[in-house]
Scaffold this motif. Structure first.
Motif, mmCIF file in Angstrom:
data_model
loop_
_atom_site.group_PDB
_atom_site.id
_atom_site.type_symbol
_atom_site.label_atom_id
_atom_site.label_comp_id
_atom_site.label_asym_id
_atom_site.label_seq_id
_atom_site.Cartn_x
_atom_site.Cartn_y
_atom_site.Cartn_z
ATOM 1 N N GLY A 168 18.248 72.427 49.793
ATOM 2 C CA GLY A 168 18.175 71.478 50.894
ATOM 3 C C GLY A 168 19.338 71.529 51.858
ATOM 4 N N PHE A 169 20.001 72.678 51.976
ATOM 5 C CA PHE A 169 21.154 72.786 52.868
ATOM 6 C C PHE A 169 20.761 73.399 54.214
ATOM 7 N N ASP A 170 21.258 72.781 55.266
ATOM 8 C CA ASP A 170 21.043 73.322 56.613
ATOM 9 C C ASP A 170 22.106 74.361 56.976
ATOM 10 N N GLY A 171 23.239 74.306 56.307
ATOM 11 C CA GLY A 171 24.309 75.247 56.577
ATOM 12 C C GLY A 171 25.181 75.419 55.356
ATOM 13 N N VAL A 172 25.897 76.543 55.297
ATOM 14 C CA VAL A 172 26.775 76.858 54.170
ATOM 15 C C VAL A 172 28.133 77.282 54.717
ATOM 16 N N MET A 173 29.192 76.620 54.255
ATOM 17 C CA MET A 173 30.557 76.913 54.689
ATOM 18 C C MET A 173 31.321 77.574 53.548
ATOM 19 N N LEU A 174 31.832 78.750 53.778
ATOM 20 C CA LEU A 174 32.583 79.486 52.768
ATOM 21 C C LEU A 174 34.077 79.225 52.967
ATOM 22 N N ALA A 175 34.617 78.274 52.232
ATOM 23 C CA ALA A 175 36.044 77.953 52.307
ATOM 24 C C ALA A 175 36.750 78.689 51.182
ATOM 25 N N LEU A 176 36.691 80.008 51.253
ATOM 26 C CA LEU A 176 37.182 80.905 50.215
ATOM 27 C C LEU A 176 38.113 81.943 50.840
ATOM 28 N N PRO A 177 38.953 82.596 50.037
ATOM 29 C CA PRO A 177 39.664 83.758 50.574
ATOM 30 C C PRO A 177 38.661 84.770 51.128
ATOM 31 N N ALA A 178 39.038 85.454 52.193
ATOM 32 C CA ALA A 178 38.108 86.363 52.869
ATOM 33 C C ALA A 178 37.449 87.373 51.921
ATOM 34 N N PRO A 179 38.175 88.014 50.999
ATOM 35 C CA PRO A 179 37.510 88.964 50.099
ATOM 36 C C PRO A 179 36.460 88.307 49.217
ATOM 37 N N GLN A 180 36.726 87.078 48.752
ATOM 38 C CA GLN A 180 35.747 86.378 47.921
ATOM 39 C C GLN A 180 34.528 85.975 48.739
ATOM 40 N N ALA A 181 34.748 85.546 49.979
ATOM 41 C CA ALA A 181 33.630 85.201 50.855
ATOM 42 C C ALA A 181 32.758 86.428 51.109
ATOM 43 N N ALA A 182 33.400 87.563 51.381
ATOM 44 C CA ALA A 182 32.655 88.803 51.629
ATOM 45 C C ALA A 182 31.875 89.227 50.394
ATOM 46 N N ASP A 183 32.480 89.105 49.219
ATOM 47 C CA ASP A 183 31.799 89.481 47.973
ATOM 48 C C ASP A 183 30.580 88.611 47.714
ATOM 49 N N LEU A 184 30.709 87.301 47.953
ATOM 50 C CA LEU A 184 29.586 86.397 47.726
ATOM 51 C C LEU A 184 28.434 86.709 48.673
ATOM 52 N N LEU A 185 28.748 86.993 49.925
ATOM 53 C CA LEU A 185 27.699 87.362 50.878
ATOM 54 C C LEU A 185 27.024 88.666 50.455
ATOM 55 N N ALA A 186 27.821 89.639 50.020
ATOM 56 C CA ALA A 186 27.250 90.919 49.600
ATOM 57 C C ALA A 186 26.362 90.753 48.366
ATOM 58 N N THR A 187 26.829 89.973 47.398
ATOM 59 C CA THR A 187 26.038 89.706 46.198
ATOM 60 C C THR A 187 24.727 89.019 46.541
ATOM 61 N N SER A 188 24.769 88.201 47.592
ATOM 62 C CA SER A 188 23.577 87.461 48.025
ATOM 63 C C SER A 188 22.674 88.288 48.935
ATOM 64 N N GLY A 189 23.104 89.503 49.269
ATOM 65 C CA GLY A 189 22.312 90.343 50.156
ATOM 66 C C GLY A 189 22.292 89.852 51.584
ATOM 67 N N LEU A 190 23.381 89.182 51.988
ATOM 68 C CA LEU A 190 23.454 88.606 53.324
ATOM 69 C C LEU A 190 24.516 89.310 54.158
#
Length: 350
Positions: A168-190
């Motif tokens: 039910g989220f309209d948006g997602v904010m990644l308040a993570l270190p840049a490498p962790q944010a990039a890894d999560l997006l890659a794992t998610s196929g985004l």
């Protein structure tokens, strides 16, 4: 024709450090709903405080400065929580611990939260926790389109052995270190177009040593070792030293926090903690001249600590997907940089 203003939305904020809590607070103040996810047991991120039988250690951010009026106004919401630290005249040392530059009058105050650095973010996060909008010990493993609303987002999470899906989220904010944010997006196929600059950021690790000397508490001994409370060092292993017991609101037991240099931390990132402790303790002795054996020692490894190459803008926001990223690494490495990044991302999205 101008677009009609959008109504309240629901945002997921991943990470409850300074940037994440600043982002979440701002979104709530704008009338939106938020859920904050934090993989550790408490909010704070590198605004961290570790307890010991001899007193606490600020083993992440050591202090903060205030240069932006918006950060100053936010601090006014927690009167008395932050105190100026007497280490304004920070020494600069050579590799042998000798002062190479005379301390200059402070250009700005150095502040610490009381009784520990983590208390500032914890206090700001309290209304979120009270409203059940803060999920602790919950690691987000994947971001994907919502099964019930393809225009929205859902998060797959792990909390111990439990697995859960939040939607039910309209948006997602990644308040993570840049490498962790990039890894999560890659794992998610985004691969949101607006977040592709994440790869340009470089953040160095940091090994931190914590030491306590309770035997130094003697009536005729004011302090142990050097007569300064904080210093930057050019020793190849050590970049920063601070006498924790000199900070306001702390217990008087002699305690030191020692942070390794970025280069040495990179080189020894995967070393055994016991080996790191021995090497850093030796360097501490060389720099301070303190040969007494500490009664308490501990080390902590920050995989992503000090920004070497920042993003160069306050945040990243992909309006098409509703995914954004924030953190101190956007514009620097200071506590205030993290606050401003979270604030600006929330304003861009809200």
């Amino acid at each position: 024709m101008p677009q009609a203003p959008r109504g309240p939305r629901h945002f997921a904020v991943i990470g409850a450090g300074m940037a994440g809590i600043a982002c979440a607070r701002t979104l709530v103040q704008a009338g939106h709903s938020v859920t904050v996810f934090e993989k550790t047991v408490s909010p704070g991120g590198r605004m961290a405080t570790r307890s010991s039988p001899f007193g606490s250690f600020d083993h992440g951010a050591q202090y903060f400065t205030v240069r932006d009026a918006r950060f100053a106004r936010a601090l006014e919401t927690v009167p008395g929580l932050c105190k100026p630290w007497s280490a304004n005249a920070i020494r600069v040392l050579d590799a042998h611990g000798r002062v190479t530059e005379a301390p200059l009058p402070a250009r700005e105050s150095h502040w610490v939260a009381v009784p520990g650095m983590s208390d500032l973010v914890t206090q700001w996060a309290q209304p979120l926790a009270a409203a059940c909008q803060l999920e602790l010990k919950t690691r987000v493993t994947r971001i994907e389109r919502d099964a019930l609303d393809p225009a929205g987002w859902q998060l797959r999470t792990e909390a111990g052995e439990a697995r859960h899906v939040y939607g039910g989220f309209d948006g997602v904010m990644l308040a993570l270190p840049a490498p962790q944010a990039a890894d999560l997006l890659a794992t998610s196929g985004l691969s949101p177009k607006g977040l592709r600059k994440l790869a340009s950021v470089d953040i160095a690790p940091c090994w931190t040593l914590m030491l306590a000397f309770p035997n130094a508490m003697q009536p005729d001994l004011v302090t142990l070792g050097p007569q300064w409370n904080a210093a930057r060092s050019t020793h190849h292993r050590v970049a920063w030293l601070a006498r924790e017991s000199s900070k306001p609101g702390r217990t008087p037991t002699e305690r030191w926090t020692v942070q390794a240099s970025a280069e040495w931390s990179r080189e020894h990132l995967q070393d055994d903690p016991a080996r790191i402790e021995a090497k850093m303790l030796k360097a501490f002795t060389e720099v301070t001249g303190i040969y007494a054996a500490p009664a308490h020692t501990a080390v902590h490894r920050w995989r992503h600590a000090r920004t070497v190459k920042p993003l160069g803008q306050t945040h990243l926001w992909d309006a098409h997907t509703g995914i954004g990223a924030c953190g101190d690494w956007c514009i620097g490495h200071r506590v205030e940089d993290a606050f401003l990044s979270g604030l600006e991302l929330a304003l861009a999205a809200g």
